[in-house]
Design a protein around this motif. Structure first.
Motif, PDB file in Angstrom:
ATOM      1  N   MET A   1      77.925 -91.780  48.580  1.00 45.19           N
ATOM      2  CA  MET A   1      77.111 -92.345  49.655  1.00 45.19           C
ATOM      3  C   MET A   1      75.914 -93.086  49.060  1.00 45.19           C
ATOM      4  O   MET A   1      75.293 -92.625  48.110  1.00 45.19           O
ATOM      5  CB  MET A   1      76.626 -91.233  50.587  1.00 45.19           C
TER       6      MET A   1
ATOM      7  N   PHE B   1      72.263 -95.479  50.232  1.00 42.23           N
ATOM      8  CA  PHE B   1      71.310 -95.454  51.331  1.00 42.23           C
ATOM      9  C   PHE B   1      70.447 -96.716  51.370  1.00 42.23           C
ATOM     10  O   PHE B   1      70.259 -97.385  50.355  1.00 42.23           O
ATOM     11  CB  PHE B   1      70.393 -94.237  51.186  1.00 42.23           C
TER      12      PHE B   1
ATOM     13  N   ASN C   1      67.032 -93.635  47.916  1.00 46.18           N
ATOM     14  CA  ASN C   1      66.926 -92.188  47.757  1.00 46.18           C
ATOM     15  C   ASN C   1      67.187 -91.730  46.328  1.00 46.18           C
ATOM     16  O   ASN C   1      67.878 -90.740  46.096  1.00 46.18           O
ATOM     17  CB  ASN C   1      67.876 -91.462  48.720  1.00 46.18           C
ATOM     18  N   LEU C   2      66.608 -92.451  45.375  1.00 47.21           N
ATOM     19  CA  LEU C   2      66.708 -92.029  43.976  1.00 47.21           C
ATOM     20  C   LEU C   2      65.577 -91.041  43.684  1.00 47.21           C
ATOM     21  O   LEU C   2      64.543 -91.068  44.351  1.00 47.21           O
ATOM     22  CB  LEU C   2      66.575 -93.240  43.048  1.00 47.21           C
ATOM     23  N   LEU C   3      65.792 -90.199  42.686  1.00 45.26           N
ATOM     24  CA  LEU C   3      64.733 -89.274  42.303  1.00 45.26           C
ATOM     25  C   LEU C   3      63.744 -89.995  41.393  1.00 45.26           C
ATOM     26  O   LEU C   3      64.104 -90.459  40.315  1.00 45.26           O
ATOM     27  CB  LEU C   3      65.308 -88.045  41.591  1.00 45.26           C
ATOM     28  N   SER C   4      62.493 -90.065  41.851  1.00 46.22           N
ATOM     29  CA  SER C   4      61.485 -90.809  41.084  1.00 46.22           C
ATOM     30  C   SER C   4      61.147 -90.095  39.785  1.00 46.22           C
ATOM     31  O   SER C   4      60.636 -90.697  38.856  1.00 46.22           O
ATOM     32  CB  SER C   4      60.222 -90.998  41.920  1.00 46.22           C
ATOM     33  N   SER C   5      61.453 -88.789  39.714  1.00 46.90           N
ATOM     34  CA  SER C   5      61.090 -88.014  38.519  1.00 46.90           C
ATOM     35  C   SER C   5      62.158 -88.076  37.438  1.00 46.90           C
ATOM     36  O   SER C   5      61.969 -87.533  36.358  1.00 46.90           O
ATOM     37  CB  SER C   5      60.851 -86.556  38.921  1.00 46.90           C
ATOM     38  N   LYS C   6      63.298 -88.712  37.746  1.00 44.98           N
ATOM     39  CA  LYS C   6      64.371 -88.785  36.753  1.00 44.98           C
ATOM     40  C   LYS C   6      64.608 -90.226  36.311  1.00 44.98           C
ATOM     41  O   LYS C   6      64.392 -91.154  37.094  1.00 44.98           O
ATOM     42  CB  LYS C   6      65.680 -88.227  37.347  1.00 44.98           C
TER      43      LYS C   6
ATOM     44  N   ALA D   1      60.828 -96.448  39.622  1.00 40.12           N
ATOM     45  CA  ALA D   1      59.659 -97.250  39.998  1.00 40.12           C
ATOM     46  C   ALA D   1      59.556 -98.534  39.171  1.00 40.12           C
ATOM     47  O   ALA D   1      58.880 -99.479  39.569  1.00 40.12           O
ATOM     48  CB  ALA D   1      58.385 -96.429  39.837  1.00 40.12           C
TER      49      ALA D   1
ATOM     50  N   ARG E   1      75.441 -93.891  40.927  1.00 36.92           N
ATOM     51  CA  ARG E   1      75.337 -92.457  41.193  1.00 36.92           C
ATOM     52  C   ARG E   1      76.432 -92.017  42.177  1.00 36.92           C
ATOM     53  O   ARG E   1      77.054 -90.972  41.999  1.00 36.92           O
ATOM     54  CB  ARG E   1      73.951 -92.139  41.770  1.00 36.92           C
TER      55      ARG E   1
END
Lengths: 221, 362
Positions: free
Chosen positions: B112, B114, B118-123, B166, B180
């Protein structure tokens, strides 16, 4: 100048500083240890969250609010029997840690809950779409994403604990606050007061700048 | 009002439509699936009980305005939204009957993406792509790294593996999202307004990437959008949604060129930037019979108009026209005024030549 600081005993000041740092370190450790899971639980059981449980959330909320609404100085005294039960004494560093933890944990848990709420809900949805378990969502997605917020929460809690340790001096906890009250206030030794206040100020500044630096380091936005 | 069509016209002109294949190859099937929210003791329907079949390997588009129920329908497929009625069968498996563990395993077979990535900013980019594999826990560290390298190459982000989201542009972020979503090698990809946050050029690139994935991996794609242009570029079939129900469904060529429902018509006019009132006012000054011709496929490029005009003595003037593509198929749409000569004979000739003719004013 030396005349003015005649009441200041460097050895005494050093011991008090070490006591303050021990109280701070010990209570911060347990506060994070208990507060982090409590904050996660508050978040998960909260309204419109993954694990919404109205009854449990309300119970936890009432408990947390009750502890937070109690002035710390009262909590210190009320907790004496429990503290003696846990540590065998109500005095010194050991006697100070249980009330410090009891006072700071609810505060810290609320900050953690807020930090987790700040995480974009899309992150949770994406994790669910990947087939993540609730535990995986918390550990692998929410906590890493909320890390800067949680570090800021630890910083604020640490600074709050510094002021709590000073209050704990009233019931014989030792530390810089105890020194300030017993010598600076009750014996009118203004020089001792100035030195302890300065040391507390420096301590708070150091904590805040370490916290700020960590937040910047872990922010990837 | 409903205008669900069999798509015979489309199958004639376009490459073989998945719809004409056997039912057994339907990969997604909704049987009277619906969703009703309960707010303050009142039932608010988001999706009326709906039947829908999506064939394996097709790109199926859902178009509608916000609140039309398309997002709810999409989320029923991987049960991010619990249906309040009906059944959902994916790849022969009754999704509605799955328990929590079964549902998690099922979701790994459905990717899925979006609107807001909706990615993880910390990774890092690589860690974001590796995340579904790490959660599944079935591959070793080296296998995961290999798979991630392959996915980075597929979406053209090899140079950005160590960056954080970012540091990427919107288009690059969506590429990470796509990589992903493909990490667990799913058979189905759900796209939730995947290009709505992107500029037109980036949108085209992302759609091209999706189209390539569909062709090369045979992935079934269901996408939702509010832009008819997105549907026109990549979709095989489209369902138009309005007020919680599907109001029109068919091959994109049919729906796009001959919209039946008012909602569909609005979407098409929006996409072509035509103001119906303005057009009608313009035509009022023109003499003769006004017709709209729709050419598809090779007929688009055939020198038809000239020979018809010569043979029947009809003069024509072009009032409006457009030549473009629906997915890979060229199409043309011309609005003509026919004057003099044998107009009826001309109309017959055009009809024989596999051109769809619609009389706008007799």
């Amino acid at each position: 100048m030396n005349e003015f600081f005649s009441n200041v005993d460097p050895g005494e000041i050093w011991l008090a500083t070490v006591d303050t740092l021990l109280m701070l370190g010990g209570s911060l450790l347990f506060t994070v240890l208990f507060g982090l899971p409590l904050g996660v639980l508050l978040f998960l059981t909260g309204p419109r969250q993954m694990f919404e449980r109205r009854g449990l959330y309300r119970l936890l909320s009432v408990l947390v609010n009750a502890l937070r609404s109690l002035p710390f100085i009262i909590l210190l005294i009320v907790m004496i029997p429990l503290t003696v039960l846990l540590t065998g004494t109500s005095l010194g560093v050991a006697g100070a840690i249980p009330p410090l933890v009891a006072g700071a944990t609810p505060f810290f848990a609320r900050l953690v809950e807020t930090a987790l709420r700040e995480v974009d809900r899309g992150i949770i949805e994406a994790s669910q779409a990947m087939g993540a378990t609730t535990r995986q969502i918390v550990v692998d997605a929410l906590l890493p994403e909320a890390r800067p917020g949680i570090i800021a929460a630890i910083t604020i809690t640490a600074i709050t604990l510094v002021s709590y340790t000073a209050m704990a001096g009233v019931v014989g906890a030792g530390g810089l606050g105890d020194l300030a009250i017993r010598f600076g206030y009750q014996r009118f030794q203004t020089d001792v007061m100035i030195v302890t206040v300065a040391l507390l100020l420096v301590l708070v500044q150091i904590l805040q700048s370490i916290g700020d630096r960590l937040v910047v380091h872990f922010s990837r936005r | 009002m409903s205008a669900v069509r069999a798509g015979k016209l489309g199958a004639f002109f376009f490459r073989p439509q998945p719809e004409s294949s056997s039912r057994a190859r339907d990969v997604i099937e909704l049987r009277q699936a619906g969703k009703t929210y309960r707010v303050d003791g009142r039932d608010i329907p988001a999706l009326q009980p709906t039947d829908l079949r999506v064939a394996g390997g097709e790109i199926f588009g859902l178009i509608g305005h916000s609140g039309a129920g398309k997002s709810t329908l999409l989320r029923l497929i991987n049960r991010l939204e619990e249906p309040s009625a009906g059944r959902i069968v994916v790849d022969g498996e009754d999704v509605t009957a799955l328990d929590a563990a079964g549902l998690r395993a099922f979701r790994r077979r459905v990717g899925m993406i979006f609107q807001h990535f909706n990615l993880l900013s910390s990774k890092t980019v690589a860690d974001n792509i590796a995340m579904p594999l790490q959660l599944a826990g079935s591959l070793g560290r080296r296998q995961i790294a290999e798979r991630v390298d392959g996915l980075l190459a597929r979406v053209g982000l090899e140079a950005h593996a160590g960056k954080y989201p970012a540091q990427l542009s919107g288009g690059q972020k969506q590429r990470v999202g796509i990589a992903r979503a493909l990490a667990t090698e799913p058979k189905i990809l759900l796209c939730d307004e995947a290009t709505s946050a992107l500029d037109p050029q980036t949108t085209a690139q992302v759609l091209q990437l999706l189209d390539g994935i569909n062709r090369e991996l045979g992935l079934t794609i269901v996408l939702i959008t509010h832009e008819m242009d997105v549907i026109r570029r990549v979709c095989d079939r489209v369902a138009v949604m309005d007020a919680g129900r599907i109001v029109e469904l068919g091959p994109v060529g049919d729906v796009f060129l001959h919209p039946q429902h008012p909602t569909t018509r609005r979407f098409v006019l929006e996409a072509e930037q035509i103001d119906e009132h303005e057009q009608r006012a313009d035509f009022a000054h023109v003499a003769g019979r006004i017709v709209r011709l729709t050419f598809r496929g090779e007929a688009t490029y055939a020198p038809l108009l000239g020979s018809v005009a010569r043979d029947t003595g009809v003069d024509f003037s072009i009032l409006a026209g457009r030549i473009d593509h629906i997915k890979d198929t060229p199409y043309g749409q011309l609005t003509l005024a026919l004057i003099g000569g044998d107009i009826d004979a001309a109309q017959r000739r055009l009809a024989e030549a596999e051109v769809h003719l619609e009389v706008l004013r007799a």
